[in-house]
Design a protein around this motif. Structure first.
Motif, mmCIF file in Angstrom:
data_model
loop_
_atom_site.group_PDB
_atom_site.id
_atom_site.type_symbol
_atom_site.label_atom_id
_atom_site.label_comp_id
_atom_site.label_asym_id
_atom_site.label_seq_id
_atom_site.Cartn_x
_atom_site.Cartn_y
_atom_site.Cartn_z
ATOM 1 N N MET A 219 26.118 24.037 37.656
ATOM 2 C CA MET A 219 27.421 24.516 38.126
ATOM 3 C C MET A 219 28.414 24.598 36.964
ATOM 4 O O MET A 219 28.395 23.786 36.055
ATOM 5 N N ALA A 220 29.275 25.556 37.052
ATOM 6 C CA ALA A 220 30.279 25.753 36.010
ATOM 7 C C ALA A 220 31.239 24.573 35.963
ATOM 8 O O ALA A 220 31.341 23.808 36.924
ATOM 9 N N ASP A 221 31.936 24.406 34.837
ATOM 10 C CA ASP A 221 32.841 23.242 34.780
ATOM 11 C C ASP A 221 34.245 23.586 35.242
ATOM 12 O O ASP A 221 35.083 22.718 35.396
ATOM 13 N N PHE A 222 34.483 24.850 35.533
ATOM 14 C CA PHE A 222 35.712 25.302 36.191
ATOM 15 C C PHE A 222 36.977 25.106 35.355
ATOM 16 O O PHE A 222 38.064 25.239 35.863
ATOM 17 N N THR A 223 36.842 24.712 34.070
ATOM 18 C CA THR A 223 38.074 24.434 33.335
ATOM 19 C C THR A 223 38.590 25.646 32.573
ATOM 20 O O THR A 223 39.682 25.611 32.021
ATOM 21 N N THR A 224 37.814 26.716 32.549
ATOM 22 C CA THR A 224 38.361 27.906 31.900
ATOM 23 C C THR A 224 38.587 28.984 32.957
ATOM 24 O O THR A 224 37.853 29.067 33.931
ATOM 25 N N ALA A 225 39.595 29.761 32.706
ATOM 26 C CA ALA A 225 39.903 30.813 33.670
ATOM 27 C C ALA A 225 38.767 31.822 33.684
ATOM 28 O O ALA A 225 38.280 32.220 32.631
ATOM 29 N N PRO A 226 38.290 32.181 34.894
ATOM 30 C CA PRO A 226 37.249 33.203 34.942
ATOM 31 C C PRO A 226 37.832 34.522 34.458
ATOM 32 O O PRO A 226 39.042 34.718 34.452
ATOM 33 N N THR B 55 39.256 37.764 34.789
ATOM 34 C CA THR B 55 39.875 38.388 35.950
ATOM 35 C C THR B 55 39.652 39.886 35.853
ATOM 36 O O THR B 55 39.542 40.431 34.760
ATOM 37 N N PRO B 56 39.557 40.530 37.026
ATOM 38 C CA PRO B 56 39.379 41.971 36.987
ATOM 39 C C PRO B 56 40.500 42.584 36.153
ATOM 40 O O PRO B 56 41.663 42.220 36.326
ATOM 41 N N ARG C 293 43.185 44.811 35.448
ATOM 42 C CA ARG C 293 44.008 45.799 36.147
ATOM 43 C C ARG C 293 45.339 45.804 35.440
ATOM 44 O O ARG C 293 46.266 45.114 35.811
ATOM 45 N N ARG C 294 45.392 46.534 34.403
ATOM 46 C CA ARG C 294 46.614 46.497 33.613
ATOM 47 C C ARG C 294 47.669 47.407 34.189
ATOM 48 O O ARG C 294 48.808 47.392 33.744
ATOM 49 N N LYS C 295 47.272 48.222 35.142
ATOM 50 C CA LYS C 295 48.272 49.112 35.715
ATOM 51 C C LYS C 295 48.857 48.448 36.959
ATOM 52 O O LYS C 295 48.122 47.999 37.832
ATOM 53 N N ARG D 97 38.922 29.812 41.005
ATOM 54 C CA ARG D 97 38.623 29.075 39.784
ATOM 55 C C ARG D 97 37.499 28.041 39.962
ATOM 56 O O ARG D 97 36.774 27.748 39.024
ATOM 57 N N LYS E 46 40.254 18.197 35.181
ATOM 58 C CA LYS E 46 38.878 17.955 34.725
ATOM 59 C C LYS E 46 38.816 18.229 33.231
ATOM 60 O O LYS E 46 39.334 19.238 32.760
ATOM 61 N N VAL F 139 42.330 22.168 36.877
ATOM 62 C CA VAL F 139 41.414 23.152 37.462
ATOM 63 C C VAL F 139 41.968 23.754 38.745
ATOM 64 O O VAL F 139 41.697 24.903 39.059
ATOM 65 N N PRO G 266 50.749 42.839 36.294
ATOM 66 C CA PRO G 266 50.424 42.921 34.871
ATOM 67 C C PRO G 266 51.422 43.675 34.004
ATOM 68 O O PRO G 266 51.369 43.536 32.794
#
Lengths: 579, 947
Positions: A1-8, A10-11, A13-15, B235, B270, B275, B861
């Motif tokens: 399982m991921a450690d969840f401490t970094t932001a995934p 994100t899609p 969408r700069r507009k 997250r 964490k 988190v 954004p």
């Protein structure tokens, strides 16, 4: 399982959005809605009426119109969507979806119609029509079980339906068939509305009338059998404003007595309803009529107009509302939710609707037939009614009889009559070539009794020892030609379709039970256990009664099931044989 | 109607009713009136399994899951304990009933049959699995009952990952309706519904739209309420859809760093990183949060975070360089040690002070830092710079409100908390947009409206709160004083005022009465654009209410007549006696997490802490004693300059050096070209911040400071609640707490400071601020939140104040008549459109934090301007097209967004986007009393933009 401490990631969408969040309001759709609903109320309780208006106008509910309706009524989209998707009679058409064809054929799949060949009829119709022009769908009980199988083409019902008859009908009129009903003048000529005038003028006191109802033994004829005079007293004891609601949502499969009385004598019904409303000093009288009775809607609309014109009811005092295809709305608190424009999900008790009902005010809810009897009882006297009955029971019952008998129909018979007597004396006996195997004493919910129990009195309170009840007195007669598992599956599928979905035992239980019935081996412990959870833990009568067909089969018909190739595991003990 | 009792709370026992006994499993237990059987059992020590019932404030029991069934003697079926009220004499069986056990387990089996396996669950630590454990169900046994049931799905359905912040996996959904109640009843955002019926029942967003395309405002209440993980913070769900809400190593209780509502929250940490965040049961939020507080927590980890002190490279000009990348600052700055940086920072300040006198320096403190840091900063300016040139962003938000409040009622803070709205019959919301700027306060207003409180929204713009309003009245921008005076006229001419109250508690009513007589609704209607009868209606509604409150925001304060606007609102409350009682009062909604506390702590040029005038010799003497000032450098008796005045003074050559902590005037000040020009002129600028902000791009020295979650300290919210914030994560790199940095600068200016922890600063503050009487650091650590004023060490603070007397010399409040004035820069043929500026839900203030929070940045954004569809049509532009906005001061280009609630003739621009900085356009004209600029009205013209 991921450690969840970094932001995934994100899609990207700069507009930014070009509009506010969510679905946008289309000005043209809003113009449609404004034109259609011009002058109508915007309050929440009108939501279902407005959805009907849109469905009637366009044949479906387009999301763009629902968006506009939400805006027009100042309701959240989710609120509109919840209600619109709850009711079977609304066709929601999503973005990019094709609207349904202009004509729908609804094939009734309730048990009496299934016994009469509805499945084959449905298949034949499906094979026959072009789905681009006509759609064929299944539908629950249409309240015409005495002429099974029944279909509804457009808004016109057809009994004893065949593919050929349907095709003929398609060439002609698709509006409801005219009903010949007793007009106001005719009703008044026989003393109609005298009681209403009497209670209003004070000549007849509510106490006096109430004691007549008590002496006659009038009970709630929707199925619960609660003494009517007591209900009056409960509601009268609550603070004003109070409401009166008529439950005309006759949906218990096999039941059609309310339709029968409304078609014959709508003014007698209205008088009974107005007298009841007067008895509780109701601020308004709401009539909730099931949408499967479109012809009756016109009848009642006209009858109400007659009564208003004659000064018997203040204009607007009687509010006629359409159901929208939901059996559960026959449950009084679900009906009240529906009147408020919401999904018909039953409320918890306490509080009871007599304390907190429509718009959270004390409310008297009565079935059509219950109030229909009030003017008659007053005219003919409590003794007349109470003196009828058999086998120690009192009064009359309107049995809706369907299935394998010669003359199905609404038969007014003494309370306490046995099934055998009812079939022999009122229904012309069993249909030719059929031998009584079983019968449903109270529609889909009331359980199934074997032929050996055809000699017990049919009434409120008499069937509990058998795990059954009479309910709305919808008697469906089953013969040796019929498949009991198919009967149980038909009933369970009905409950699963009609479960409001609110509570786990009913929402999931009906679905799982249906799956278990399809298995070749029935685990009786498992079925009994599930039945017990549903009976004990469901919020309302639907879920509590839904397992009745199954528990009845396990109790009374193990030998029959075995004959049909269903093995019971473990072998059911303590069962009573059907033969 | 009175709304004291909350119909949403299943708990609230009726007051003054006797407790009674029921029998639970054969034992007599006491029940309180209104308690449910579940609650009685809980107090008796039994935790009845529950899924759809959330034992938290605001959550109505719904009784649908049927996991909490009990047997009640005399009843045919079992009853849901979560929703069934206990009645005297009830005989209830729970743990002792086999029938009950069978029903509860049967329900769980039905749900388990279609539930993903625990290891594959979106939340392996969900409440649902906790209940499975509580009931000791052996779900792994091969013959477990749920495995014998038919399954609904052959394969998992695809989760809805359309939302940046939240992950939706309805395979785990048990249709318990908690998210619907969270969305509809708790936050009143009305996005989630439970559609269809029976086994087809389905949780939907709007019309069953993907969550990310719906009207969802991402408050995340549903995620916090969901018992299964069907709704999860994205997250903490991995790429397979498996997640774990118990993944944190530790949890730290603190307070939200964003707006003035002051929501209490818990950081789940964490590996020393946050988190996810959950709401906590604070007095102003009751577990609720908004998108910023819940999902905007990762800005401290942004790549551009400052972790070392920086010094400007020689020869690099000061200014906004479009090629500058804050994440790669070494193009313009070089790394320095703390000693070098602090020495350079302090030496520059000292040199200017010594060469040009105290008026050469000024400081901007921060409303985003703690009370202790605010106290130290103003103390540094007053005792180290020897002037009162210290100010902060309150100048730009509520300075005019505070000026009017102090003038009329003797106190600048709110007279009642926003929770009091729930007890009001009528609530006026004017010039505020709470669903965007104070989203959790907005939930209280929306709940109040649902329970019958009549909301009257007065605003030139339509706002989403209007959907909940009894009356939504739009008036002409800038005509506030006309509208309010017309309302006062109605109250006076129709004798709707409260004579007894006026006689007992006020002065100056006769003058007001005479003053407003001519300002009839008919006379004012042309100016304010509201029909006379409508003005009469709302005046009557407010005046005739038993209890009424007024809330306002910067639509009131940010005008050249902002103080007059507030004076009018105060007059309305005083004339009708709607102040000092529960459900009544005046409440300017404060903008930043600590703008109340920073103002209280003295980051204001005219006053010492607790609003004590600098001109008062006794007060000065008291602070000189407290701070042990040397006799040769007494505290200055001259009020200092305010934010915009300081900018002018820089241009005038008076102010030559500045110390700016956590403020971003290069984005937040009006007429940015002018403000930025001033910053560029400074001979010495020290900036202390988390990032190289636009302001820091003008700095000589940049000191890397602390984010809120990295330090201990107290904050004071809009409700006067002093709350405890705690460090949750370590400081990155060489970043330091702000209080430490201020102290190091102070020492280098010759001040003998030796604080080792904020608690020592707080102790000192208590000696200079009576508002903190009976509120100690230890008490805050124990109680989390105490409202000031507080009458005793063991008593709660006062939610509502001034019931008996006002803190003025006479004890009375004053009416202050006002005259309508036009906006400073009225629209005309050349500049035909009204420009107003403000905030967005996702972005806060200048965006320095929120634009670096991954979720918030993904949600919003880039720069947008909102305007009415008709306005766009007139320009021949499609939604989403580039739009240019020009005023006499400058021009920006950004994306056009339609909003049907906007009136035509107006454009709204959020001021958080550096690439299209709204304040390039704004008018720096000031309110004469509050010195606040007119951010809410500038004349502009619109045209197609060229991106």
């Amino acid at each position: 399982m991921a450690d969840f401490t970094t932001a995934p990631d994100t899609p990207v969408r700069r507009k930014p959005r070009a509009t506010q969040r969510g679905r946008q309001l289309e000005p043209a759709a809003l113009a449609d809605i404004e034109a259609l609903l011009d002058g109508r109320p915007r309050a929440r309780d009108s939501l279902i009426e407005h959805l009907h208006a849109i469905q009637d106008a366009w044949g479906h509910l387009a999301l763009r119109h629902l968006r506009a309706l939400a805006h027009w009524m100042n309701l959240p989209m989710a609120t509109v969507y919840e209600t619109a998707t709850f009711y079977a009679h609304f066709d929601i058409v999503g973005d990019g979806e094709i609207p349904p064809p202009a004509v729908s054929i609804r094939v009734c799949d309730s048990l009496p119609c299934e016994l009469a060949g509805a499945r084959a009829l449905h298949a034949a119709l499906m094979a026959d029509v072009d789905p681009a022009d006509i759609r064929v769908v299944r539908a629950p009980c249409m309240g015409r079980c005495d002429s099974a199988p029944v279909v509804e083409v457009g808004h016109r019902h057809l009994g004893h339906a065949t593919p050929a008859a349907v095709h003929t009908l398609l060439q002609g009129e698709l509006h409801p068939k005219e009903v010949a009903w007793q007009r106001l003048d005719a009703y008044r000529a026989e003393g109609g509305y005298d009681l209403l005038q009497g209670v209003r003028s004070g000549k007849v006191s509510i106490e006096k009338l109430s004691s007549v109802l008590q002496d006659a033994g009038l009970r709630g004829l929707g199925g619960a059998g609660f003494p009517t005079f007591k209900k009056w007293a409960f509601v009268r004891a609550e603070p004003a404003p109070r409401y009166m609601v008529i439950n005309a949502d006759e949906g218990e499969p096999g039941t059609f007595k309310d339709r029968h009385y409304l078609e014959q004598a709508p003014h007698r019904f209205l008088e009974g309803a107005l007298v009841s409303a007067h008895a509780v000093d109701a601020a308004a009288l709401y009539i909730y009529l099931r949408d499967e009775y479109p012809g009756l809607h016109a009848v009642l609309r006209e009858a109400i107009a007659e009564a208003e014109a004659a000064g018997l009811a203040a204009p607007g005092y009687i509010v006629l509302r359409r159901g929208a295809g939901a059996y559960i709305c026959g449950e009084e608190s679900a009906l009240i939710e529906s009147l408020e424009g919401k999904p018909g999900k039953p409320r918890h008790r306490p509080p009871f609707v007599a304390q907190k009902g429509l718009f959270d005010r004390p409310t008297l809810v009565n079935n059509v037939e219950t109030v229909y009897w009030i003017p008659l009882l007053w005219q003919r006297g409590a003794d007349w009614f109470a003196s009828q009955g058999r086998h120690g029971r009192k009064g009359l019952r309107s049995f809706s009889v369907s299935g394998r008998v010669k003359t199905p129909g609404v038969h007014l018979a003494p309370a306490g009559i046995t099934l055998q007597e009812l079939v022999d004396e009122y229904c012309g006996g069993m249909a030719d070539g059929h031998r009584l195997l079983a019968y449903l004493p109270g529609g889909a919910s009331g359980g199934i009794l074997p032929a050996t129990k055809a000699d017990i009195p049919l009434d409120f309170d008499t069937l509990q020892p058998e795990g059954c009840f009479i309910g709305s007195a919808a008697v469906v007669v089953i013969s040796d030609h019929d498949d009991l598992r198919a009967v149980a599956k038909n009933l369970m599928a009905f409950f699963a379709d009609e479960s409001c979905g609110q509570c786990t035992p009913c929402r999931v239980g009906t679905e799982k039970m249906l799956g278990l019935l399809a298995r070749d081996e029935w685990d009786t412990d498992q079925l009994q256990r599930l039945a017990q959870v549903m009976q004990d833990a469901s919020i309302c009568g639907l879920g509590q009664a839904a397992p009745n067909p199954v528990t009845s089969l396990l109790r009374f018909f193990p030998a029959e099931l075995a004959k049909q190739g269903i093995s019971l595991r473990p072998a059911a003990a303590n069962t009573e044989s059907a033969s | 109607m009175s709304t004291l009792a909350s119909p949403l709370a299943p708990t609230a026992p009726a007051p003054n009713m006797q407790a009674f006994d029921i029998t639970l499993d054969g034992v007599a237990v006491q029940a309180l009136p209104g308690e449910t059987l579940w609650q009685v059992a809980k107090r008796a020590g039994e935790r009845i399994p529950h899924l759809c019932f959330k034992d938290a404030p605001g959550y109505r029991a719904d009784g649908n899951c049927r996991a909490c069934m009990v047997e009640i003697e005399g009843e045919r079926t079992l009853a849901a304990s979560c929703i069934r009220p206990a009645m005297p004499g009830m005989v209830v069986r729970s743990a002792s009933s086999e029938r009950v056990r069978s029903a509860r387990e049967g329900v769980m089996e039905l749900l388990l049959a279609d539930q993903p396996a625990r290891a594959e669950s979106p939340d392996r630590s969900s409440h649902f699995w906790e209940m499975v454990d509580l009931m000791a169900l052996d779900i792994d046994a091969p013959d477990a009952a749920h495995k014998q049931l038919p399954q609904r799905r052959a394969a998992p359905t695809l989760p809805d990952t359309s939302h940046t912040a939240m992950h939706v996996n309805l395979d785990a959904c048990i249709e318990c309706n908690l998210c619907v109640r969270a969305c509809r009843e708790v936050q009143v955002n009305d996005v989630i519904g439970l559609a269809h019926r029976g086994a087809g029942s389905k949780i939907v967003f709007d019309f069953d739209d993907p969550m990310g395309d719906s009207t969802c405002v991402a408050c995340g209440e549903c995620v916090q309420a969901c018992p299964t993980g069907a709704l999860m913070p994205a997250r903490i769900v991995d790429e397979h859809g498996h997640g774990d809400s118990a993944c944190a190593d530790r949890k730290v209780d603190s307070v939200c760093p964003y707006c003035g509502v002051g929501c209490q929250l818990t950081y789940h940490v964490k590996n020393d990183k946050i988190v996810f965040v959950e709401g906590r049961n604070g007095p102003s939020n009751e577990n609720r949060l908004c998108v910023k507080g819940r999902f905007g927590f990762d800005y401290p980890n942004h790549a551009a975070r400052l972790t070392v002190p920086l010094i400007r490279r020689e020869g690099v000009p000061k200014g906004i360089d479009p090629d500058f990348d804050p994440a790669k600052p070494l193009t313009h700055f070089r790394v320095a040690s703390w000693d070098e940086a602090l020495d350079l920072a302090a030496a520059g300040l000292r040199r200017l002070r010594d060469a040009h006198g105290p008026n050469a320096l000024a400081g901007f403190g921060s409303a985003k830092c703690s009370n202790e840091e605010a106290w130290l900063f103003q103390k540094l300016v007053r005792t180290g710079f020897h002037s009162n040139h210290v100010d902060h962003c309150t100048r730009l938000c509520h300075a005019s409100s505070v000026a009017a409040l102090i003038e009329c009622i003797g106190s600048g803070a709110v007279t009642a908390s926003f929770m009091q709205a729930q007890q009001a019959d009528v609530v006026i919301l004017t010039g505020c947009n709470p669903t965007v700027n104070h989203p959790v306060a907005a939930t209280y207003f929306k709940q109040a409206a649902k329970r019958g409180t009549k909301l009257i929204v007065l605003d030139p713009r339509g706002i989403t709160m209007g959907a909940h309003a009894h009356r939504m009245v739009r008036f002409t921008p800038g005509s506030d004083v006309s509208l309010f005076n017309a309302m006062l006229n109605v109250i006076v001419t129709e004798h709707l005022y409260d004579e007894d109250y006026i006689a007992a508690h006020t002065e100056g009513f006769e003058a007001l009465k005479a003053h407003v007589l001519a300002m009839t609704p008919e006379a004012m209607s042309p100016a304010c654009g509201v029909a006379p009868d409508e003005i009469r209606d709302i005046a009557r509604l407010y005046a005739n209410a038993e209890r009424a409150m007024i809330f306002w925001g910067m639509g009131i304060s940010q005008h050249t007549h902002g103080t007059d606007n507030a004076r009018c609102l105060i007059s309305l409350a005083l004339a009708t006696g709607h102040i000092g009682r529960p459900g009544t009062g005046l409440h300017p909604l404060r903008g930043q997490n600590n703008v109340q506390g920073a103002s209280d702590a003295g980051l204001i040029p005219m006053v010492f802490p607790d609003y004590q005038p600098v001109g008062d010799v006794q007060i000065r003497a008291a602070f000189e004693e407290l701070w042990n000032t040397p006799p040769d450098t007494p505290l200055s008796d001259k009020p200092g300059l305010t934010v915009v005045e300081i900018v002018h003074a820089i241009h005038a050559g008076t102010i030559r050096g500045m110390y700016i902590q956590g403020e971003n005037p290069a984005m937040s000040d009006p007429d940015l070209d002018h403000a930025r020009g001033a910053l560029a002129r400074l001979e010495h600028l020290v900036v202390q911040d988390l990032f190289v902000t636009e302001t820091a791009q003008f700095a000589d020295v940049i000191l890397p400071a602390s984010a809120w979650a990295e330090k201990d300290g107290t904050v004071t919210n809009t409700n006067r609640q002093v709350q405890m914030g705690r460090a949750a994560v370590p400081l990155p790199g060489d970043a330091r707490p702000d209080w430490w940095i201020i102290q190091e600068v102070a020492r280098r200016l010759g001040l003998d400071w030796h604080y080792t922890h904020p608690r020592e600063v707080f102790a000192e503050m208590k000696r200079g601020m009576h508002s903190l009487d009976h509120i100690s650091w230890e008490r805050l650590e124990a109680e989390e939140s105490v409202t000031y004023p507080c009458p005793a060490d063991d008593a709660p603070g006062m939610d509502v104040v001034f019931g008996d007397r006002f803190p003025t010399a006479s004890g009375r409040a004053r009416f202050r008549p006002t005259v309508p004035l036009p906006p400073d820069e009225p629209i005309d043929d050349a500049w035909p459109t009204v420009l107003i500026t403000g905030r967005q839900l996702e972005h806060w203030h200048t965006g320095s934090m929120t634009r670096r929070a991954s979720v918030l940045d993904a949600l919003e954004p880039a720069a947008v301007a909102t305007l009415a569809p008709g306005e766009l049509d007139r320009l021949g532009l499609a939604p989403g097209a580039p739009l240019s906005i020009e005023t006499r001061r400058g021009k920006i280009t950004l994306t056009a967004r339609t909003d049907p609630l906007m009136p035509e003739g107006m454009v709204f621009v959020p001021f958080c986007y550096v690439e299209a900085a709204a304040n390039i356009l704004t008018n720096p004209a000031l309110d004469p009393y509050g010195k606040i600029p007119e951010f809410k009205y500038a004349a502009c013209r619109l045209a197609a933009g060229d991106h």
